[in-house]
Design a protein around this motif. Structure first.
Motif, mmCIF file in Angstrom:
data_model
loop_
_atom_site.group_PDB
_atom_site.id
_atom_site.type_symbol
_atom_site.label_atom_id
_atom_site.label_comp_id
_atom_site.label_asym_id
_atom_site.label_seq_id
_atom_site.Cartn_x
_atom_site.Cartn_y
_atom_site.Cartn_z
ATOM 1 N N GLU A 270 -2.321 -5.779 -15.471
ATOM 2 C CA GLU A 270 -1.164 -5.851 -16.751
ATOM 3 C C GLU A 270 -1.079 -7.127 -17.083
ATOM 4 O OE1 GLU A 270 3.437 -5.302 -17.323
ATOM 5 O OE2 GLU A 270 2.558 -4.334 -15.439
ATOM 6 N N PHE A 271 -1.277 -8.188 -16.559
ATOM 7 C CA PHE A 271 -1.110 -9.425 -16.812
ATOM 8 C C PHE A 271 -2.141 -9.758 -17.895
ATOM 9 C CE2 PHE A 271 -2.241 -13.957 -17.273
ATOM 10 C CZ PHE A 271 -0.694 -14.787 -17.319
ATOM 11 N N ASP A 272 -3.631 -9.448 -17.429
ATOM 12 C CA ASP A 272 -4.690 -9.583 -18.224
ATOM 13 C C ASP A 272 -4.870 -8.808 -19.451
ATOM 14 O OD1 ASP A 272 -5.433 -11.470 -16.335
ATOM 15 O OD2 ASP A 272 -6.847 -10.091 -15.209
ATOM 16 N N ARG A 273 -4.434 -7.705 -19.436
ATOM 17 C CA ARG A 273 -4.416 -6.647 -20.620
ATOM 18 C C ARG A 273 -3.380 -7.082 -21.706
ATOM 19 N NH1 ARG A 273 -3.860 -2.326 -17.351
ATOM 20 N NH2 ARG A 273 -1.773 -1.938 -18.021
ATOM 21 N N THR A 274 -2.259 -7.938 -21.379
ATOM 22 C CA THR A 274 -1.242 -8.418 -22.023
ATOM 23 C C THR A 274 -1.918 -9.634 -22.962
ATOM 24 O OG1 THR A 274 0.552 -7.789 -20.738
ATOM 25 C CG2 THR A 274 1.082 -9.386 -22.158
ATOM 26 N N VAL A 275 -2.605 -10.588 -22.145
ATOM 27 C CA VAL A 275 -3.133 -11.676 -22.689
ATOM 28 C C VAL A 275 -4.261 -11.196 -23.651
ATOM 29 C CG1 VAL A 275 -4.798 -13.589 -22.161
ATOM 30 C CG2 VAL A 275 -2.878 -13.330 -20.601
ATOM 31 N N GLN A 276 -4.939 -10.295 -23.446
ATOM 32 C CA GLN A 276 -6.201 -9.489 -24.129
ATOM 33 C C GLN A 276 -5.482 -8.924 -25.389
ATOM 34 O OE1 GLN A 276 -8.201 -6.217 -22.822
ATOM 35 N NE2 GLN A 276 -10.148 -6.868 -23.763
ATOM 36 N N PHE A 277 -4.707 -8.273 -25.239
ATOM 37 C CA PHE A 277 -3.891 -7.853 -26.507
ATOM 38 C C PHE A 277 -3.394 -9.062 -27.642
ATOM 39 C CE2 PHE A 277 0.522 -7.301 -28.265
ATOM 40 C CZ PHE A 277 0.196 -6.456 -29.227
ATOM 41 N N ILE A 278 -2.870 -9.989 -26.918
ATOM 42 C CA ILE A 278 -2.310 -10.910 -27.696
ATOM 43 C C ILE A 278 -3.529 -11.746 -28.560
ATOM 44 C CG2 ILE A 278 -1.127 -13.361 -27.707
ATOM 45 C CD1 ILE A 278 0.522 -12.365 -25.428
ATOM 46 N N ARG A 279 -4.682 -11.972 -27.662
ATOM 47 C CA ARG A 279 -5.718 -12.658 -28.338
ATOM 48 C C ARG A 279 -6.345 -11.825 -29.592
ATOM 49 N NH1 ARG A 279 -6.457 -17.450 -25.653
ATOM 50 N NH2 ARG A 279 -6.232 -17.510 -23.308
ATOM 51 N N GLN A 280 -6.281 -10.553 -29.125
ATOM 52 C CA GLN A 280 -7.190 -9.589 -30.233
ATOM 53 C C GLN A 280 -6.104 -9.709 -31.364
ATOM 54 O OE1 GLN A 280 -7.512 -6.146 -28.038
ATOM 55 N NE2 GLN A 280 -9.316 -6.587 -27.462
ATOM 56 N N LEU B 33 -4.189 -12.218 -32.558
ATOM 57 C CA LEU B 33 -4.289 -13.302 -33.173
ATOM 58 C C LEU B 33 -5.644 -13.344 -34.001
ATOM 59 C CD1 LEU B 33 -3.098 -15.760 -30.446
ATOM 60 C CD2 LEU B 33 -1.916 -15.306 -32.301
ATOM 61 N N GLU B 34 -6.590 -12.837 -33.542
ATOM 62 C CA GLU B 34 -7.921 -12.758 -34.087
ATOM 63 C C GLU B 34 -7.730 -11.979 -35.316
ATOM 64 O OE1 GLU B 34 -12.557 -11.640 -33.158
ATOM 65 O OE2 GLU B 34 -11.232 -11.310 -31.571
ATOM 66 N N TYR B 35 -7.243 -10.883 -35.106
ATOM 67 C CA TYR B 35 -7.147 -9.788 -36.358
ATOM 68 C C TYR B 35 -6.061 -10.571 -37.613
ATOM 69 C CZ TYR B 35 -5.852 -5.802 -39.218
ATOM 70 O OH TYR B 35 -5.498 -5.175 -40.209
ATOM 71 N N ILE B 36 -5.402 -11.292 -37.187
ATOM 72 C CA ILE B 36 -4.523 -11.862 -38.250
ATOM 73 C C ILE B 36 -5.178 -13.224 -38.788
ATOM 74 C CG2 ILE B 36 -2.538 -13.316 -38.349
ATOM 75 C CD1 ILE B 36 -1.043 -11.796 -36.392
ATOM 76 N N GLN B 37 -6.040 -13.723 -38.162
ATOM 77 C CA GLN B 37 -6.690 -14.955 -38.796
ATOM 78 C C GLN B 37 -7.903 -14.476 -39.491
ATOM 79 O OE1 GLN B 37 -7.197 -16.883 -34.532
ATOM 80 N NE2 GLN B 37 -6.309 -18.726 -35.845
ATOM 81 N N THR B 38 -8.611 -13.113 -39.108
ATOM 82 C CA THR B 38 -9.660 -12.967 -39.975
ATOM 83 C C THR B 38 -9.346 -11.753 -40.981
ATOM 84 O OG1 THR B 38 -10.285 -11.194 -38.189
ATOM 85 C CG2 THR B 38 -11.092 -13.545 -37.893
ATOM 86 N N SER B 39 -8.402 -10.917 -40.837
ATOM 87 C CA SER B 39 -8.314 -9.919 -41.694
ATOM 88 C C SER B 39 -7.752 -10.341 -43.131
ATOM 89 C CB SER B 39 -7.060 -8.952 -41.269
ATOM 90 O OG SER B 39 -6.830 -7.936 -42.085
#
Length: 275
Positions: free
Chosen positions: A172-182, A184-190
């Motif tokens: 649960e913790f790791d999926r939450t971090v992964q979601f946030i990183r993804q 952030l990446e989407y916002i920065q590249t889209s």
């Protein structure tokens, strides 16, 4: 299924069935070795102030059980739960243990937190709504770094309070971090979040901008108190909104471990916690 009971004395605990299942799994993996439960101190964070004490009612939070010996008999049948026979041919006794205290807000305190959010929003002219998207992204990156420092504590609390096994709590913790990183990446590249729209013609250049909508109330469930809450919380913050987070009745202790991280990473009043 986990049953949640709120006693007249404002004591929160998980049903004996959930406790027994949790303990049977974790005790079997630890070879009958007694484990030390966490004990989370009550904290509040609203109006930009992180308080170690709470001027009001505190609810005892009980989680999974602790085993002492087969001779240990709980003070009441309600506090007793047993597992199957262990390797020694004995059936160990378990009893619910306190794992923390949760502040209970009065109506006045909840309204104070709301007013703090309204002030931080300031009709869309507050510090956070006017902060650039790149600066908001940086703040969320900083939040991830701070949350990483308390990962093991959060995982432990998730196990004890809502009966997750270690793998599920870590996931649960790791999926939450992964979601946030993804995110952030989407916002920065889209191109969707750029200043210039791709549909611009040769004669007309179309510029778009996004604005926040205001104060967002986040409500987290008990079974995924971190992941589901952050799925609303982080996008709202990134878009410049101010957040009022209502800590879930069960599974809320994990959020108390995050208060310092939010205090460090966001301006006053941008995130307020109520309970």
């Amino acid at each position: 299924m986990t049953a949640i009971i709120l006693s007249p004395k404002r004591t929160i605990f998980i049903s004996a069935i959930a406790v027994s299942l949790c303990l049977h799994t974790n005790a079997a993996n630890s070879g009958d070795t007694a484990v030390i439960p966490p004990l989370i101190a009550p904290k509040t964070f609203y109006n930009g102030i992180l308080a170690e004490t709470h001027d009001g009612e505190l609810a005892d939070v009980f989680g999974c059980c602790s085993s002492t010996s087969t001779a240990a008999v709980p003070s009441s049948k309600e506090e007793e739960c047993t597992t199957t026979t262990n390797n020694n041919g004995n059936q160990p006794k378990f009893s619910r243990v306190p794992i923390g205290k949760m502040p209970q807000f009065t109506t006045q305190q909840s309204l104070q937190a709301l007013q703090s959010s309204i002030k931080a929003w300031n009709g869309g002219s507050g510090t956070w709504p006017q902060t650039s998207l790149s600066q908001r992204i940086e703040a969320v990156h900083n939040l991830l770094n701070e949350l990483g420092k308390v990962r093991s504590d959060i995982v432990e609390v998730l196990m004890w309070e809502i009966g997750k096994n270690r793998n599920d709590a870590e996931a649960e913790f790791d999926r939450t971090v992964q979601f946030i990183r993804q995110l952030l990446e989407y916002i920065q590249t889209s191109s969707e979040f750029g200043d210039k729209d791709n549909s611009s013609s040769k004669k007309t250049v179309l510029y778009t901008s996004r604005s926040a909508v205001g104060v967002v109330l986040c409500l987290g469930p008990y079974n995924y108190p971190l992941n589901e809450t952050y799925a609303v919380l982080i996008p709202a913050l990134l878009m410049g909104n101010v957040v009022l987070l209502k800590i879930p009745t069960v599974g809320g202790l994990a959020h108390l471990l995050t208060l310092e991280a939010f205090r460090k990473c966001f301006p006053e009043g941008v995130v307020n916690f109520i309970r």
